[in-house]
Write an enzyme that holds these catalytic residues in place. Sequence first.
Site, PDB file in Angstrom:
ATOM      1  N   ASN A  73       0.880  -1.085   0.142  1.00 51.04           N
ATOM      2  CA  ASN A  73      -0.063  -0.069  -0.017  1.00 51.04           C
ATOM      3  C   ASN A  73       0.870   1.356   0.158  1.00 51.04           C
ATOM      4  OD1 ASN A  73       0.927   0.346   2.653  1.00 51.04           O
ATOM      5  ND2 ASN A  73      -0.972  -0.525   3.675  1.00 51.04           N
ATOM      6  N   ILE A  74       0.374   2.262  -0.036  1.00 52.93           N
ATOM      7  CA  ILE A  74       0.934   3.641  -0.119  1.00 52.93           C
ATOM      8  C   ILE A  74       1.984   3.877   1.080  1.00 52.93           C
ATOM      9  CG2 ILE A  74      -0.887   5.050   0.908  1.00 52.93           C
ATOM     10  CD1 ILE A  74      -0.107   7.402  -0.821  1.00 52.93           C
ATOM     11  N   CYS A 109      -7.670  -1.242  -6.801  1.00 52.12           N
ATOM     12  CA  CYS A 109      -6.956  -1.670  -5.207  1.00 52.12           C
ATOM     13  C   CYS A 109      -8.076  -1.106  -4.296  1.00 52.12           C
ATOM     14  CB  CYS A 109      -5.826  -0.777  -5.133  1.00 52.12           C
ATOM     15  SG  CYS A 109      -5.920   0.757  -5.578  1.00 52.12           S
ATOM     16  N   SER A 110      -7.752  -0.441  -3.264  1.00 55.35           N
ATOM     17  CA  SER A 110      -8.695  -0.085  -2.358  1.00 55.35           C
ATOM     18  C   SER A 110      -9.540   1.055  -2.829  1.00 55.35           C
ATOM     19  CB  SER A 110      -8.077   0.104  -1.059  1.00 55.35           C
ATOM     20  OG  SER A 110      -7.550  -1.080  -0.364  1.00 55.35           O
ATOM     21  N   TRP A 169      -6.878   4.759  -6.756  1.00 60.44           N
ATOM     22  CA  TRP A 169      -6.211   6.236  -7.223  1.00 60.44           C
ATOM     23  C   TRP A 169      -4.640   5.979  -7.017  1.00 60.44           C
ATOM     24  CZ3 TRP A 169      -3.206   8.701  -3.594  1.00 60.44           C
ATOM     25  CH2 TRP A 169      -3.335   8.337  -2.141  1.00 60.44           C
ATOM     26  N   ASP A 170      -3.977   4.927  -6.504  1.00 65.44           N
ATOM     27  CA  ASP A 170      -2.684   4.842  -6.551  1.00 65.44           C
ATOM     28  C   ASP A 170      -2.100   3.745  -6.971  1.00 65.44           C
ATOM     29  OD1 ASP A 170      -0.243   5.583  -5.233  1.00 65.44           O
ATOM     30  OD2 ASP A 170      -0.178   4.050  -3.549  1.00 65.44           O
TER      31      ASP A 170
END
Length: 482
Positions: free
Chosen positions: A392-393, A454-455, A458-459
Amino acid sequence: MSDGSPPPSICFIRAAESYPKSQMEKEDSQLLVPFQELPGESIKYLGRTDDGILALSNYRIFLSKKSTAFETYVPLGLIESVQVRDPFQLIVNCKDASTVRCSFQTTEQCVDWQRRIHLLIGVPQTLETLFAFGFYSWSSDIFGNSNDNPSTNGYKGKDRSAQLTNTAGVQTLLNVEAVPSASSRLQRDISYDNNFKNEVARLGFDLKGSWRVSTANADFKLCPSYPPRLLVPFCITDEMLHNVANFRGSRRLPAVVWRHQKSGAILARCSQPEVGWLGWRNTKDEQLLKALTDACAFDRGEHARRSTFAHASAHQPTDARDLNGQSSSSGKSSPSLEDSSHEELTLDEIRKILIVDARSYTSAVTNRARGGGCECIEYYPCAEIEFMNLGNIHAIRKSFHAVRQLCASSPDDPNWFGQLEKTMWMQHLSGLLGAAMTVVHTIEKNGRPVLVHCSDGWDRTPQIVATAQLCLDPYYRTVECS
């Protein structure tokens, strides 16, 4: 006015009035601006370092060193932090992991420049204070006036140029030979409708059969982060889109972004479904994914029919056709594509859409506690799902900071590559490329549509989608010149 009528209610405001240039502050009156300013750019501070010149404008930092003839500039938006090291050294850390260093003769001068840069890299109070707006306004004035007037400030023909005055009070000449192309580029950038139509036509979407353009997001109420126009299967209504948006995180419903011109397989992106612990389902969302697979199958059937028709026409005996393309035996023209109705066609084999979830399965299930989750395949018989296990980010940010610290360390460290491996940066890049290759092979080799999320969508999602498009379509690997 002379006839007694009221003055016009619309006032035309020039760029110099809406975005006036600020007065420059010089540390030395003998200093001259070492570069040509962009339209709308104004230098706020100009001073000396111990080995050159440092300039700070509303757009960038410019640094030149006399000893090495080194010149560089850093856009303000690229600056992450500014630090004072030792008494006289200023270090500018950039978001791309690069670093700019300069030294001053006094500590006070170093601290002053740190304060000045901090004031300009902070969060703007209003959106209009961003440099992009001033640049666009000044560019429109310069290019527009140059195009309207065949003579610009007395310069004609090949020597046409606009006379500008920079913040140092020195007049310079801006060549406007390239003004028509620059002006047309600005117009092209703001012409979203034309760009959208051209891309739809280039990718071969059949707007008379499988697909349609929805304007449900024209006011950005369907999804604030999506464009005004969306490509959706023809059988999907705008009401269904609103229903699906309510079921997806941040209302980011499945949106088509690319199409394979031969197989008709599409690439789409979205955010996670809001399944939750109770395993909620949404029939409209299920219908949308089913409609995407059907539209791709219809496209393949249509492509096969067109290919068969073209092959049959090419091999038709020449003595059976006259110059007008009519059969000499019957006097009737050959059947055209337009005359055939869609009901006469049979769908090609329906291939399941692959849902590429950038997360791990564990992470996707954990998100159900926050109202998210992943698709329950028993509700989507037209789909299959694969998890890419990408970080994740927060994991990516931690890894990137570790890489930056390693790059700032001594390169003589004998265990440098071992330290690089510990940052996990190469593993993250490998995972991203692997996910993109999964998308590429599924579309190119298998002819199947792909949906990436993804969640929040946007990433990791745009990273995978953009990388896959670069691999699949040479159009995105070229520069369009006009």
